[in-house]
Scaffold this motif. Structure first.
Motif, PDB file in Angstrom:
ATOM      1  N   LEU A 388      78.246 -41.273  60.758  1.00 38.76           N
ATOM      2  CA  LEU A 388      79.321 -41.898  60.009  1.00 38.76           C
ATOM      3  C   LEU A 388      80.072 -42.945  60.835  1.00 38.76           C
ATOM      4  CD1 LEU A 388      80.920 -38.992  57.917  1.00 38.76           C
ATOM      5  CD2 LEU A 388      79.150 -40.633  57.268  1.00 38.76           C
ATOM      6  N   LEU A 389      80.251 -42.687  62.129  1.00 36.70           N
ATOM      7  CA  LEU A 389      80.946 -43.656  62.970  1.00 36.70           C
ATOM      8  C   LEU A 389      80.073 -44.870  63.241  1.00 36.70           C
ATOM      9  CD1 LEU A 389      82.789 -41.334  65.537  1.00 36.70           C
ATOM     10  CD2 LEU A 389      83.690 -42.394  63.460  1.00 36.70           C
ATOM     11  N   MET A 390      78.777 -44.651  63.399  1.00 32.47           N
ATOM     12  CA  MET A 390      77.864 -45.786  63.585  1.00 32.47           C
ATOM     13  C   MET A 390      77.819 -46.644  62.320  1.00 32.47           C
ATOM     14  SD  MET A 390      74.721 -43.846  65.562  1.00 32.47           S
ATOM     15  CE  MET A 390      73.638 -45.275  65.481  1.00 32.47           C
ATOM     16  N   ARG A 391      77.810 -45.996  61.161  1.00 31.95           N
ATOM     17  CA  ARG A 391      77.799 -46.742  59.893  1.00 31.95           C
ATOM     18  C   ARG A 391      79.089 -47.542  59.739  1.00 31.95           C
ATOM     19  NH1 ARG A 391      77.251 -43.084  54.766  1.00 31.95           N
ATOM     20  NH2 ARG A 391      75.275 -42.579  55.815  1.00 31.95           N
ATOM     21  N   ALA A 392      80.215 -46.959  60.149  1.00 30.53           N
ATOM     22  CA  ALA A 392      81.481 -47.674  60.061  1.00 30.53           C
ATOM     23  C   ALA A 392      81.478 -48.909  60.963  1.00 30.53           C
ATOM     24  CB  ALA A 392      82.631 -46.751  60.428  1.00 30.53           C
ATOM     25  N   ALA A 393      80.939 -48.750  62.184  1.00 29.28           N
ATOM     26  CA  ALA A 393      80.874 -49.885  63.116  1.00 29.28           C
ATOM     27  C   ALA A 393      80.075 -51.036  62.524  1.00 29.28           C
ATOM     28  CB  ALA A 393      80.263 -49.433  64.442  1.00 29.28           C
ATOM     29  N   ALA A 394      78.957 -50.694  61.864  1.00 31.91           N
ATOM     30  CA  ALA A 394      78.121 -51.726  61.255  1.00 31.91           C
ATOM     31  C   ALA A 394      78.790 -52.395  60.066  1.00 31.91           C
ATOM     32  CB  ALA A 394      76.784 -51.118  60.824  1.00 31.91           C
ATOM     33  N   VAL A 539      86.342 -59.494  48.574  1.00 29.62           N
ATOM     34  CA  VAL A 539      85.412 -58.363  48.504  1.00 29.62           C
ATOM     35  C   VAL A 539      84.984 -57.890  49.886  1.00 29.62           C
ATOM     36  CG1 VAL A 539      83.149 -57.601  47.699  1.00 29.62           C
ATOM     37  CG2 VAL A 539      84.629 -58.923  46.180  1.00 29.62           C
ATOM     38  N   PRO A 540      84.512 -58.778  50.791  1.00 27.22           N
ATOM     39  CA  PRO A 540      84.148 -58.270  52.129  1.00 27.22           C
ATOM     40  C   PRO A 540      85.317 -57.668  52.897  1.00 27.22           C
ATOM     41  CG  PRO A 540      83.987 -60.679  52.030  1.00 27.22           C
ATOM     42  CD  PRO A 540      84.150 -60.199  50.638  1.00 27.22           C
ATOM     43  N   ILE A 541      86.534 -58.215  52.716  1.00 28.57           N
ATOM     44  CA  ILE A 541      87.681 -57.610  53.406  1.00 28.57           C
ATOM     45  C   ILE A 541      87.980 -56.231  52.815  1.00 28.57           C
ATOM     46  CG2 ILE A 541      90.127 -57.845  53.957  1.00 28.57           C
ATOM     47  CD1 ILE A 541      89.811 -60.848  53.912  1.00 28.57           C
ATOM     48  N   GLN A 542      87.822 -56.086  51.494  1.00 25.01           N
ATOM     49  CA  GLN A 542      87.989 -54.760  50.879  1.00 25.01           C
ATOM     50  C   GLN A 542      86.997 -53.766  51.468  1.00 25.01           C
ATOM     51  OE1 GLN A 542      87.623 -55.746  46.655  1.00 25.01           O
ATOM     52  NE2 GLN A 542      89.691 -54.980  46.305  1.00 25.01           N
ATOM     53  N   ASN A 543      85.758 -54.191  51.679  1.00 30.99           N
ATOM     54  CA  ASN A 543      84.745 -53.296  52.247  1.00 30.99           C
ATOM     55  C   ASN A 543      85.136 -52.853  53.655  1.00 30.99           C
ATOM     56  OD1 ASN A 543      83.150 -53.477  49.948  1.00 30.99           O
ATOM     57  ND2 ASN A 543      81.975 -55.213  50.714  1.00 30.99           N
ATOM     58  N   VAL A 544      85.689 -53.771  54.428  1.00 30.01           N
ATOM     59  CA  VAL A 544      86.159 -53.414  55.777  1.00 30.01           C
ATOM     60  C   VAL A 544      87.327 -52.434  55.686  1.00 30.01           C
ATOM     61  CG1 VAL A 544      87.277 -54.304  57.859  1.00 30.01           C
ATOM     62  CG2 VAL A 544      85.335 -55.512  56.877  1.00 30.01           C
ATOM     63  N   ALA A 545      88.213 -52.655  54.715  1.00 34.44           N
ATOM     64  CA  ALA A 545      89.355 -51.748  54.541  1.00 34.44           C
ATOM     65  C   ALA A 545      88.877 -50.328  54.271  1.00 34.44           C
ATOM     66  CB  ALA A 545      90.243 -52.237  53.396  1.00 34.44           C
ATOM     67  N   ARG A 546      87.830 -50.193  53.463  1.00 30.67           N
ATOM     68  CA  ARG A 546      87.300 -48.852  53.164  1.00 30.67           C
ATOM     69  C   ARG A 546      86.693 -48.218  54.415  1.00 30.67           C
ATOM     70  NH1 ARG A 546      85.394 -51.976  48.436  1.00 30.67           N
ATOM     71  NH2 ARG A 546      86.781 -51.490  46.692  1.00 30.67           N
ATOM     72  N   ALA A 547      85.990 -49.023  55.215  1.00 35.03           N
ATOM     73  CA  ALA A 547      85.414 -48.495  56.456  1.00 35.03           C
ATOM     74  C   ALA A 547      86.515 -48.051  57.418  1.00 35.03           C
ATOM     75  CB  ALA A 547      84.523 -49.552  57.107  1.00 35.03           C
ATOM     76  N   ILE A 548      87.566 -48.855  57.531  1.00 28.51           N
ATOM     77  CA  ILE A 548      88.698 -48.503  58.396  1.00 28.51           C
ATOM     78  C   ILE A 548      89.346 -47.209  57.915  1.00 28.51           C
ATOM     79  CG2 ILE A 548      91.043 -49.187  59.023  1.00 28.51           C
ATOM     80  CD1 ILE A 548      88.988 -50.623  60.666  1.00 28.51           C
ATOM     81  N   ALA A 549      89.466 -47.049  56.601  1.00 26.99           N
ATOM     82  CA  ALA A 549      90.068 -45.831  56.054  1.00 26.99           C
ATOM     83  C   ALA A 549      89.260 -44.605  56.451  1.00 26.99           C
ATOM     84  CB  ALA A 549      90.160 -45.932  54.536  1.00 26.99           C
ATOM     85  N   ARG A 550      87.921 -44.689  56.363  1.00 29.59           N
ATOM     86  CA  ARG A 550      87.082 -43.535  56.740  1.00 29.59           C
ATOM     87  C   ARG A 550      87.228 -43.213  58.223  1.00 29.59           C
ATOM     88  NH1 ARG A 550      83.645 -46.158  53.005  1.00 29.59           N
ATOM     89  NH2 ARG A 550      82.556 -47.282  54.654  1.00 29.59           N
ATOM     90  N   VAL A 551      87.223 -44.224  59.060  1.00 32.57           N
ATOM     91  CA  VAL A 551      87.403 -43.996  60.502  1.00 32.57           C
ATOM     92  C   VAL A 551      88.757 -43.351  60.766  1.00 32.57           C
ATOM     93  CG1 VAL A 551      87.683 -45.145  62.740  1.00 32.57           C
ATOM     94  CG2 VAL A 551      85.860 -45.871  61.186  1.00 32.57           C
ATOM     95  N   ASP A 552      89.770 -43.819  60.071  1.00 32.04           N
ATOM     96  CA  ASP A 552      91.123 -43.302  60.262  1.00 32.04           C
ATOM     97  C   ASP A 552      91.206 -41.826  59.890  1.00 32.04           C
ATOM     98  OD1 ASP A 552      93.783 -43.324  60.918  1.00 32.04           O
ATOM     99  OD2 ASP A 552      94.442 -44.268  59.060  1.00 32.04           O
TER     100      ASP A 552
END
Length: 864
Positions: A388-394, A539-552
């Protein structure tokens, strides 16, 4: 109102009100929003405003108003009470001749409010729609327009109504729309009145032309079912009609699949205090509060969502646990993430403000600061090994070019208004810089003109000034008016001075004022261009926001585990719940001076399916049962758990029947509420469920209650086979013990009239309730408790005599229940003995501990 006496402005108002009969109309008049007639009466009452009237008759033409610059706070108060507000603005130039055109530009409702006054914290604000598809099928569609989240779910069968209401409660729905002809309308409204009294409810006509679905979502996300399409599209139509923007932030539609997550019902959410406390509905003293170490608003919202929708699939749970475990073990990585995430603002809501054109320059600064944190977060995650952390980094793009543009363009501390200038850095735009140079140099040019005129006229006190009414002027005192040249044009006469203008000064004024207007207009144009650049990457910034939320959320769970000494649970598929030295995650945090007593749990289909727990009130039965439910839920969320070890097989549902209160709204008694909850459990629980039942049957006569309690246990034991914790005061139920039903009780130590509750769950059955002791602890008068003991003694003697006359004496082979108590409590001592770390104890500590345990064993065996 007499149509002949209606002014053109009031005709405008009445026309707008006719189009919006269900909303309070805020009608812009200059610097105020005015309300008239019934709207004025309602607003005055709800907001504490003073009613006035142009005609002097408060009954016939009442009105009230609020300043436009403070309107958001007033609107927020009305929306919080369930009202809808239509905003009618002045369109065009208000200084133009004739009647200013006005029209409603948006409607603010409890589910669509976007102002900072409403979005004070990270919590979601959901609007939902329910659609009846016929044939017993229903669809729920929902959205949070402040974050762009959109979802739908389908329900059918006899449990559909309850599932719908549970989802509305989980979401704390702010506004609900019902399509015309919705058959469960009365049931849902009654539920909302009791559980969500501030939820605004409206009826809407179903709309399904397919246009908005394809505008917002990809073909793969659009539901195949026609009823679901209708529900989602009707919701989108309502949102567009209300917010009146293109709402491009709503671009992903998710299906709530009940096969993927545990469905927590309203009772369980409340009883376990997962995200809201029973006391005031707040976050304090909830599981959410205990686990919340998030650094971003997106993470906070996602943690709440994970807690309210635990996973069912072991491999998905293990993926989360792997990530949490890595962050627990790698404190450096966890610390780096926590430090960098501190700088990340609420991406999702920033983007929504940008999309709806309500963002200001400070929002772009917040976005810039957030983007600046992304490279360090991605670099840190590049060292991670869990999936999950590797997927978030990508998934984390850094948007370097956009960040650089915002850095060069926006000053560090811009003002609130984007129309007053002062928001664009010098050096970003050549045309703007040129205008600024002229504006700056104009001050020196003005000083030069003033000195030149003094020299030319000989008037030493002459000075050039400015005000908004007359513009630039030359001011001369009366003592020097004889020296005023013929080319001076008199503008104004004051008590001691005269003011003049010249052709040269008029030309200068035109240039300088034109430059300042151009500067302000150009700054606003640059700002809107920057806003559009951000919107193009929404849209791409929203996708990053979701990844940041999961990491958080993952780092939050890891921080909680490291801080509270939690351990990783082993997720199995054999239906077993095996917990050693489990602790209640909330209670152990609240305790300050007491040490929390841990307890074991072992439930399985091959062994104990039902733990029948007896013992006194205040001894810890409810705490223990909640503890087992919470640890199971935490494991399925992907969290570590407070225990020495834990093996947990995912359960499909957690049902709780703990405590009760009268349902005064629907006229149901405590007992009826209790029976409704039990009926739901028996109807919906399965072999894979976890059931918590606390003292059922108390709201009726003893024999009635005991009979119901026994029948419920038998039904679960013979038909459902759910893993069950059943606490009761009916000691007679302990006779039910068999291979799947095992007796447990709270260990108690007695010495004379003094009783100590040991808080430890041990095998066996209790033979007393210790109710009088609890009453004494609660502070009942001594005379009352003493009299209660006399009555109890008399009743026990009477029952004993009756039993001797009717019941045969036990044979030598039969062992009375109470004979097992000595060994029962010895088990408690043995359990403590097993936990001792003998190898680290000093000889003196060992001797003292051995002596204490020996004394404790004697007391528990009744020898001391």
């Amino acid at each position: 109102m007499d149509a002949q006496n209606v002014t053109p402005m009031m005709q405008q108002y009445l026309s707008a009100k006719e189009a919006h009969p269900g909303e309070l109309l805020f009608f812009r008049l200059g610097d105020f929003y005015e309300m008239f007639f019934d709207d004025a009466k309602i607003a005055a009452k709800e907001l504490g405003l003073t009613l006035t009237s142009r005609s002097g008759d408060l009954d016939k033409s009442p009105m009230c108003g609020v300043p436009y610059h403070a309107a958001d706070s007033y609107i927020a108060r009305l929306v919080a009470k369930g009202f809808k507000v239509a905003i009618a603005e002045q369109i065009g130039d208000p200084k133009a001749k004739g009647l200013t055109h006005r029209e409603v530009v948006k409607v603010v409702t409890p589910g669509t409010a976007l102002s900072d006054e409403v979005l004070r914290d990270a919590a979601n604000i959901y609007i939902a729609l329910l659609h009846d598809c016929g044939d017993g099928k229903f669809v729920l569609a929902g959205a949070d327009i402040s974050t762009g989240e959109a979802f739908y779910a389908s329900y059918a069968g006899e449990t559909a109504a309850q599932q719908i209401m549970d989802e509305l409660y989980r979401r704390m729905t702010a506004e609900l729309l019902l399509t015309e002809g919705f058959s469960l309308s009365d049931t849902v409204r009654a539920f909302l009145m009791q559980r969500l009294p501030r939820c605004a409810v409206s009826m809407v006509a179903a709309e399904a032309d397919g246009v908005l679905l394809t505008q917002h979502f990809t073909a793969t996300e659009i539901p195949a079912d026609a009823g679901a399409q209708t529900a989602v599209e009707t919701l989108l139509h309502y949102l567009h009609d209300t917010v009146r923007t293109d709402l491009s932030q709503i671009n992903r539609l998710s299906f709530l699949d009940t096969r993927e997550t545990m469905q927590l019902d309203t009772y369980t959410l409340r009883n376990l205090e997962i995200t809201r406390s029973l006391r005031d509905g707040g976050k304090k003293n909830t599981l959410f509060d205990v686990l919340d170490f998030t650094r971003t608003p997106m993470g906070t919202r996602l943690l709440r969502a994970w807690l309210e929708h635990p996973l069912l699939t072991p491999h998905r749970i293990d993926a989360r646990l792997d990530a949490v475990a890595e962050l627990v073990e790698n404190a450096g990585l966890r610390g780096t993430l926590r430090e960098q995430l501190r700088s990340v603002y609420d991406f999702e809501r920033l983007l929504t403000r940008i999309e709806t054109q309500t963002a200001n320059a400070r929002d772009l600064v917040a976005l810039r600061v957030s983007l600046a944190a992304l490279p360090a977060v991605r670099t840190a995650l590049g060292r991670a090994a869990s999936r999950l952390l590797m997927r978030a980094a990508a998934s984390i793009q850094t948007f370097d070019a956009l960040r650089d543009t915002l850095e060069r363009a926006i000053v560090d501390e811009p003002g609130l208004s984007v129309r007053d200038g002062g928001i664009i850095r010098t050096g970003y735009d050549a045309a703007l810089d040129e205008l600024r140079v002229f504006s700056h140099d104009s001050k020196s040019l003005l000083q030069e003109m003033e000195e030149r005129e003094r020299t030319r006229t000989g008037i030493k006190t002459l000075k050039i000034g400015y005000n908004k009414v007359f513009g630039y002027y030359i001011e001369v005192r009366h003592s020097g008016r004889d020296q005023v040249p013929d080319d001076y044009i008199r503008k104004q006469t004051l008590a001691n001075t005269e003011r003049f203008i010249t052709e040269e000064l008029k030309d200068f004024e035109a240039k300088i004022l034109g430059a300042e207007e151009k500067i302000t207009a150009l700054e606003y144009h640059i700002f809107t261009t920057l806003r559009d650049e951000v919107k193009a990457q929404l849209v791409p910034i929203q996708n990053v926001a979701r990844a940041i939320a999961r990491v958080d959320v993952l780092q939050s769970l890891a921080e909680a585990a490291a801080s509270y000494r939690y351990v990783r649970p082993k997720v199995t598929a054999d239906g077993t719940i095996l917990i050693r030295d489990g602790r209640h995650p909330l209670v152990e945090r609240i305790l300050e001076r007491e040490i929390f007593v841990p307890n074991d749990t072992e439930l399985s289909h091959g062994g104990t399916e039902t733990m029948l727990i007896t013992g006194p009130n205040m001894a810890g039965k409810s705490t223990y049962m909640r503890q087992v439910a919470l640890l199971t839920l935490m494991a399925q969320v992907g969290s570590f758990v407070p225990a020495r070890t834990a093996e947990i097989a995912p359960v499909d549902r957690i049902f709780t029947r703990i405590g009760a209160s009268d349902d005064l709204v629907s006229g149901q008694s405590t007992f009826m509420v209790e029976m409704n909850e039990v009926a739901q459990i028996l109807r919906e629980a399965t072999r894979d469920s976890l059931v918590i039942l606390d003292e059922i049957g108390r709201g009726t006569s003893t024999f009635d209650g005991m009979s119901i309690a026994r029948a419920v246990v038998e039904h679960i034991d013979t038909r459902i086979h759910a893993k069950t914790l059943f606490a009761t005061h009916y000691h007679e139920l302990t006779e039910m013990e068999n291979e799947h039903i095992r007796n447990y009780c709270i260990a108690v130590r007695e010495k004379g009239k003094n009783v100590a509750f040991l808080r430890r769950i041990v095998a066996g059955a209790a033979d007393k309730s210790y109710g009088i002791h609890v009453a004494r602890l609660a502070g009942l008068p001594t005379k009352v408790t003493a009299r209660a003991e006399e009555i109890l003694h008399a009743l026990e003697q009477k029952e004993s005599a009756s039993a001797a006359a009717e019941i045969p004496v036990a044979s030598a082979q039969e062992t009375p229940l109470t004979d097992g108590m000595a060994s029962l409590f010895a088990d408690g001592t043995l359990a403590e003995l097993r936990t001792l770390d003998v190898m680290t104890m000093t000889p003196l500590e060992a001797m003292n501990t051995l002596y204490r345990l020996q004394e404790q064993a004697r007391k528990e065996a009744g020898e001391a």
